[in-house]
Design an enzyme around this catalytic site. Structure first.
Site, PDB file in Angstrom:
ATOM      1  N   ASP A  12     -53.741 -10.192  36.900  1.00  0.00           N
ATOM      2  CA  ASP A  12     -54.202 -11.582  36.907  1.00  0.00           C
ATOM      3  C   ASP A  12     -55.591 -11.708  37.538  1.00  0.00           C
ATOM      4  OD1 ASP A  12     -53.950 -14.272  36.350  1.00  0.00           O
ATOM      5  OD2 ASP A  12     -52.971 -14.744  38.248  1.00  0.00           O
ATOM      6  N   TRP A  17     -62.704 -14.257  37.328  1.00  0.00           N
ATOM      7  CA  TRP A  17     -63.775 -13.255  37.500  1.00  0.00           C
ATOM      8  C   TRP A  17     -64.893 -13.504  36.492  1.00  0.00           C
ATOM      9  CZ3 TRP A  17     -66.600  -9.671  34.929  1.00  0.00           C
ATOM     10  CH2 TRP A  17     -67.239  -8.674  35.686  1.00  0.00           C
ATOM     11  N   HIS A  29     -62.002 -11.075  30.609  1.00  0.00           N
ATOM     12  CA  HIS A  29     -60.969 -10.304  29.907  1.00  0.00           C
ATOM     13  C   HIS A  29     -61.516  -8.944  29.488  1.00  0.00           C
ATOM     14  CE1 HIS A  29     -58.155 -13.521  30.054  1.00  0.00           C
ATOM     15  NE2 HIS A  29     -58.861 -14.330  29.291  1.00  0.00           N
ATOM     16  N   LEU A 122     -46.645  10.048  30.364  1.00  0.00           N
ATOM     17  CA  LEU A 122     -46.566   8.691  30.928  1.00  0.00           C
ATOM     18  C   LEU A 122     -46.157   7.723  29.823  1.00  0.00           C
ATOM     19  CD1 LEU A 122     -47.275   6.442  33.071  1.00  0.00           C
ATOM     20  CD2 LEU A 122     -49.586   6.462  32.119  1.00  0.00           C
ATOM     21  N   ARG A 172     -49.247  -7.650  41.843  1.00  0.00           N
ATOM     22  CA  ARG A 172     -49.907  -8.764  41.163  1.00  0.00           C
ATOM     23  C   ARG A 172     -51.275  -8.953  41.792  1.00  0.00           C
ATOM     24  NH1 ARG A 172     -48.025 -14.345  38.639  1.00  0.00           N
ATOM     25  NH2 ARG A 172     -50.069 -15.071  37.997  1.00  0.00           N
TER      26      ARG A 172
HETATM   27  C1  IPE Z   1     -49.439 -14.024  34.126  1.00  0.00           C
HETATM   28  O1  IPE Z   1     -50.652 -14.585  34.436  1.00  0.00           O
HETATM   29  C2  IPE Z   1     -49.485 -13.423  32.762  1.00  0.00           C
HETATM   30  C3  IPE Z   1     -50.340 -12.264  32.604  1.00  0.00           C
HETATM   31  C4  IPE Z   1     -51.016 -11.654  33.519  1.00  0.00           C
HETATM   32  C5  IPE Z   1     -50.400 -11.756  31.266  1.00  0.00           C
HETATM   33  P1  IPE Z   1     -50.948 -16.135  34.217  1.00  0.00           P
HETATM   34  O2  IPE Z   1     -52.315 -16.367  34.694  1.00  0.00           O
HETATM   35  O3  IPE Z   1     -50.650 -16.511  32.823  1.00  0.00           O
HETATM   36  O4  IPE Z   1     -49.883 -16.804  35.178  1.00  0.00           O
HETATM   37  P2  IPE Z   1     -49.808 -18.297  35.701  1.00  0.00           P
HETATM   38  O5  IPE Z   1     -49.845 -19.181  34.497  1.00  0.00           O
HETATM   39  O6  IPE Z   1     -50.994 -18.501  36.562  1.00  0.00           O
HETATM   40  O7  IPE Z   1     -48.547 -18.352  36.468  1.00  0.00           O
HETATM   41  C1  IPE Z   2     -54.786 -12.606  33.342  1.00  0.00           C
HETATM   42  O1  IPE Z   2     -55.937 -13.219  33.746  1.00  0.00           O
HETATM   43  C2  IPE Z   2     -54.867 -12.145  31.924  1.00  0.00           C
HETATM   44  C3  IPE Z   2     -54.070 -12.940  30.995  1.00  0.00           C
HETATM   45  C4  IPE Z   2     -53.227 -13.864  31.282  1.00  0.00           C
HETATM   46  C5  IPE Z   2     -54.289 -12.641  29.600  1.00  0.00           C
HETATM   47  P1  IPE Z   2     -56.120 -14.799  33.627  1.00  0.00           P
HETATM   48  O2  IPE Z   2     -56.749 -15.085  32.308  1.00  0.00           O
HETATM   49  O3  IPE Z   2     -54.852 -15.498  33.877  1.00  0.00           O
HETATM   50  O4  IPE Z   2     -57.147 -15.058  34.783  1.00  0.00           O
HETATM   51  P2  IPE Z   2     -57.173 -16.315  35.749  1.00  0.00           P
HETATM   52  O5  IPE Z   2     -55.871 -16.316  36.481  1.00  0.00           O
HETATM   53  O6  IPE Z   2     -57.346 -17.520  34.893  1.00  0.00           O
HETATM   54  O7  IPE Z   2     -58.327 -16.038  36.625  1.00  0.00           O
HETATM   55 MG    MG Z   3     -54.022 -16.226  35.629  1.00  0.00          MG
END
Ligand code: IPE
Ligand code: IPE
Ligand code: MG
Length: 224
Positions: A12, A17, A29, A122, A172
């Site tokens: 996450d 970032w 991403h 792996l 996480r």
């Molecule tokens: C969890 O992250 C899902 C992934 C990392 C793929 P999110 O950014 O979607 O989670 P919430 O919505 O903040 O809980």
């Molecule tokens: C996690 O990063 C990746 C996916 C859910 C695809 P986020 O896109 O949720 O990043 P933040 O939490 O918005 O920074």
């Molecule tokens: Mg997120």
């Protein structure tokens, strides 16, 4: 020292970032993908056998279409580019979650799984369109349909993680302390580490520090 067989990661913080550093969530991403490659290498070095990466949740469909499209294009390019390399490194790729994407992506995912299915160094479980609640409901429905007794062993066999041991360690990143519908059943006894750094900033050193900490924990499993 605790053995470490399976690491699960909620990757996450990409969006934040990207916004902070390049004024674009999508750039985050893309940067996150570099971290994925680093962490895979380090996981192999640590002789861990299973790595489960949360890449797209069932709830992530609520994001803007443009971001979703970008994410899946990134995934498609990554697979096209890297599956051969993963195969050479003896990595087995498994998708957990419902493969109901475009037929093009579904085929690419299936092909990547097929190509790498005999690899033993792996196993990477990529959680894509994955939601733990949906997974549990589907498993219960199948058990009922087939008239199978509901117990822990049978339920585990009907989850998408069948044949995969439960994670020993969950990490996480992104400074958020929640599970976001990830492996609710499987994480029942995992050691959980919440990391402040955003996923693109997370590196081998951070990873190894967590692994070292994990190894020294007294895991009780209810005993004393
Ligand atoms: C969890 O992250 C899902 C992934 C990392 C793929 P999110 O950014 O979607 O989670 P919430 O919505 O903040 O809980
Ligand atoms: C996690 O990063 C990746 C996916 C859910 C695809 P986020 O896109 O949720 O990043 P933040 O939490 O918005 O920074
Ligand atoms: Mg997120």
């Amino acid at each position: 020292m605790n053995p470490l067989n399976h690491v699960a990661i909620i990757m996450d913080g990409n969006g934040r970032w990207g916004l902070r550093n390049k004024n674009s969530r999508n750039a985050g991403h893309r940067a996150g993908l570099n971290t994925v490659e680093k962490i895979i290498k380090e996981t192999i070095k640590s002789k861990v056998k299973f790595l489960t990466l949360y890449a797209f949740s069932t709830e992530n469909w609520k994001r803007p279409k443009k971001e979703i499209k970008f994410l899946f294009k990134l995934l498609e390019d990554f697979l096209k580019d890297k599956v051969e390399d993963l195969n050479k490194q003896k990595i087995k790729l498994k998708i957990i979650g419902k493969k109901n994407f475009s037929s093009k992506l579904n085929n690419l995912l299936k092909l990547s799984e097929k190509k790498t299915k005999n690899n033993k160094r792996l196993q990477i479980n990529l959680a894509l369109n994955y939601g733990s609640k949906a997974e549990l409901i589907d498993a219960f429905k199948e058990l009922k349909k087939n008239n199978i007794i509901i117990n822990e062993k049978n339920l585990s066999k009907y989850l998408q993680t069948r044949n995969i041991p439960d994670p020993d360690l969950l990490i996480r990143t992104g400074n958020t302390k929640r599970l976001s519908n990830f492996l609710l059943w499987q994480l029942a006894y995992s050691e959980i580490f919440f990391e402040k750094k955003l996923w693109p900033d997370f590196n081998e050193k951070d990873y190894n520090k967590i692994i070292r900490n994990y190894k020294s924990i007294k895991r009780n499993f209810g005993k004393i």
